[in-house]
Design a protein around this motif. Structure first.
Motif, PDB file in Angstrom:
ATOM      1  N   LYS A 164       0.860  -1.175   0.203  1.00  0.00           N
ATOM      2  CA  LYS A 164       0.237  -0.175   0.113  1.00  0.00           C
ATOM      3  C   LYS A 164       0.527   1.509  -0.265  1.00  0.00           C
ATOM      4  CE  LYS A 164      -4.373  -1.887   1.915  1.00  0.00           C
ATOM      5  NZ  LYS A 164      -4.065  -3.249   1.356  1.00  0.00           N
ATOM      6  N   ALA A 165       1.858   1.082  -0.878  1.00  0.00           N
ATOM      7  CA  ALA A 165       2.393   2.106  -1.046  1.00  0.00           C
ATOM      8  C   ALA A 165       2.402   3.466  -2.184  1.00  0.00           C
ATOM      9  CB  ALA A 165       4.487   1.956  -1.613  1.00  0.00           C
ATOM     10  N   LEU A 166       2.724   4.897  -1.533  1.00  0.00           N
ATOM     11  CA  LEU A 166       2.217   5.781  -2.941  1.00  0.00           C
ATOM     12  C   LEU A 166       2.414   5.333  -3.595  1.00  0.00           C
ATOM     13  CD1 LEU A 166       0.958   8.544  -2.328  1.00  0.00           C
ATOM     14  CD2 LEU A 166       2.331   9.760  -1.644  1.00  0.00           C
ATOM     15  N   ALA A 167       3.952   5.529  -3.645  1.00  0.00           N
ATOM     16  CA  ALA A 167       3.998   4.768  -5.346  1.00  0.00           C
ATOM     17  C   ALA A 167       5.538   4.157  -4.825  1.00  0.00           C
ATOM     18  CB  ALA A 167       4.533   6.408  -6.183  1.00  0.00           C
ATOM     19  N   GLY A 168       5.991   3.711  -6.280  1.00  0.00           N
ATOM     20  CA  GLY A 168       7.031   3.161  -6.884  1.00  0.00           C
ATOM     21  C   GLY A 168       7.312   3.159  -7.951  1.00  0.00           C
ATOM     22  N   PHE A 169       9.126   3.608  -8.203  1.00  0.00           N
ATOM     23  CA  PHE A 169       9.657   4.109  -9.204  1.00  0.00           C
ATOM     24  C   PHE A 169      11.004   2.756  -9.734  1.00  0.00           C
ATOM     25  CE2 PHE A 169       9.484   7.535  -5.727  1.00  0.00           C
ATOM     26  CZ  PHE A 169       8.093   8.349  -6.800  1.00  0.00           C
ATOM     27  N   PHE A 177       2.031   4.793  -8.976  1.00  0.00           N
ATOM     28  CA  PHE A 177       0.954   5.602  -8.522  1.00  0.00           C
ATOM     29  C   PHE A 177       0.346   4.694  -8.076  1.00  0.00           C
ATOM     30  CE2 PHE A 177       3.734   9.088 -10.544  1.00  0.00           C
ATOM     31  CZ  PHE A 177       4.184   9.126 -10.430  1.00  0.00           C
ATOM     32  N   ASN A 178      -0.141   5.226  -6.600  1.00  0.00           N
ATOM     33  CA  ASN A 178      -1.282   4.727  -5.638  1.00  0.00           C
ATOM     34  C   ASN A 178      -2.335   5.818  -5.085  1.00  0.00           C
ATOM     35  OD1 ASN A 178      -2.079   1.887  -6.066  1.00  0.00           O
ATOM     36  ND2 ASN A 178      -0.601   1.273  -3.574  1.00  0.00           N
ATOM     37  N   GLN A 179      -3.827   5.290  -5.461  1.00  0.00           N
ATOM     38  CA  GLN A 179      -4.232   6.606  -4.634  1.00  0.00           C
ATOM     39  C   GLN A 179      -3.504   7.207  -3.747  1.00  0.00           C
ATOM     40  OE1 GLN A 179      -7.325   7.199  -5.866  1.00  0.00           O
ATOM     41  NE2 GLN A 179      -8.503   5.495  -6.353  1.00  0.00           N
ATOM     42  N   PRO A 180      -4.202   8.298  -3.167  1.00  0.00           N
ATOM     43  CA  PRO A 180      -5.400   9.074  -4.102  1.00  0.00           C
ATOM     44  C   PRO A 180      -5.081   9.599  -5.873  1.00  0.00           C
ATOM     45  CG  PRO A 180      -4.267  10.375  -2.235  1.00  0.00           C
ATOM     46  CD  PRO A 180      -3.672   9.247  -2.391  1.00  0.00           C
ATOM     47  N   LEU A 181      -3.453   9.312  -5.675  1.00  0.00           N
ATOM     48  CA  LEU A 181      -2.807  10.584  -6.894  1.00  0.00           C
ATOM     49  C   LEU A 181      -2.589   9.373  -8.730  1.00  0.00           C
ATOM     50  CD1 LEU A 181       1.044  10.112  -5.460  1.00  0.00           C
ATOM     51  CD2 LEU A 181      -0.542  12.157  -5.746  1.00  0.00           C
ATOM     52  N   GLY A 182      -2.717   8.211  -7.680  1.00  0.00           N
ATOM     53  CA  GLY A 182      -3.159   6.949 -10.000  1.00  0.00           C
ATOM     54  C   GLY A 182      -4.124   6.650  -9.106  1.00  0.00           C
TER      55      GLY A 182
END
Length: 314
Positions: A164-169, A177-182
């Protein structure tokens, strides 16, 4: 719906002049419209669909494509240059001076920017990425955690989801990008939008933001030949050898190994944050070797020599 969703959630007030290069690939249908829709002044470069790809390969790691974007950024005095791959799930970035910025550094800048409004977040990066994430003062101040994980688009996507990370690069330019970004999948347009937010929030030029990151010296990704049927066994052997070196406190370029990560091959980190990686390539008969040092180019080379010696003996 996709276009409207991204546009409506991501309006920016700052006027950002962006070169948008699509290499005649499918991103040409939506990238210029979306970036224009959020408020950018868009300069289109090869955005007309053409399946013969008359100019160059639509790949943000392709030097020809990067060179064209760089030229256009300088001619148009743009703030940023975006280069999308053929299907639009990856983006390459050129700063306002026409210089390419490596994807792992872009990811760190985005993570820093997001961490101020999304404290206590997790970020996932692949093992080929810069070591700067783990000790970044802004991420640590905002109580954010970075998880280094297996290289590969599907591995990073799954890890972003399960953690449940906010983002991965991923270093190849796949950003998730996870919610709320994507919605958890890799999206080059959303990546470009996050970079626009970064430029608006920080109110600095792109090259200034890059220059604020600690300088590191990193090798290119090297791929020494190793038979498919032997490569995983070779890496297993190297894991044991490096673990023994750590246990015996044998120094590499005068430093002890501080930590070892074995989620994908072996990545060992020295006490100054320098590191070396050896893993088996997932799609060809080779190993993958990368080294980085925040201290000096010489240390980076010495870590490579250490790895090279290990490989000679194996």
């Amino acid at each position: 719906i996709y276009k409207d969703d991204l546009i409506n959630k991501n309006k920016i007030k700052k006027k950002i002049k962006a070169v948008v290069a699509c290499g005649n690939g499918t991103a040409g249908i939506f990238a210029p419209d979306i970036l224009r829709g959020i408020g950018c002044d868009v300069i289109e470069l090869d955005c007309k669909l053409d399946w013969t790809f008359p100019k160059y390969n639509p790949n943000p790691e392709d030097l020809e494509m990067l060179h064209e974007i760089s030229k256009s950024v300088k001619i148009n005095n743009a703030d940023i240059g975006f280069g999308f791959d053929g299907d639009g799930d990856r983006v390459g970035v050129i700063d306002n001076k026409g210089n390419e910025i490596y994807s792992d550094k872009i990811g760190l800048l985005i993570a820093r920017n997001l961490s101020t409004t999304h404290k206590n977040s997790k970020f996932v990066v692949d093992v080929k990425s810069t070591g700067l994430y783990s000790k970044d003062k802004i991420l640590l101040k905002n109580n954010c955690e970075t998880i280094y994980w297996k290289t590969g688009h599907s591995h990073i996507k799954r890890k972003v989801n399960t953690e449940k990370a906010l983002a991965g690069f991923e270093k190849s330019g796949h950003f998730f990008f996870n919610q709320p970004l994507g919605y958890g999948y890799d999206d080059g347009i959303n990546s470009a939008i996050q970079i626009c937010h970064l430029l608006e929030n920080q109110n600095k030029k792109m090259n200034e933001l890059v220059n604020e990151l600690p300088k590191t010296f990193q090798t290119i990704t090297m791929a020494p030949y190793c038979k498919d049927e032997e490569k995983y066994e070779v890496v297993e052997q190297l894991v044991k050898e490096i673990e023994k070196i750590k246990a015996d406190k044998i120094k590499i370029d005068g430093l002890n190994i501080e930590s070892i990560l074995t989620v994908n091959g072996v990545r060992f980190t020295l006490s100054d944050g320098s590191w070396g990686l050896i893993r088996a390539s997932s799609n060809k008969p080779s190993l993958v070797v990368v080294t980085e040092s925040p201290t000096s180019e010489e240390r980076m080379k010495n870590i490579f020599k250490f790895i090279d010696n290990l490989l000679q003996k194996t």
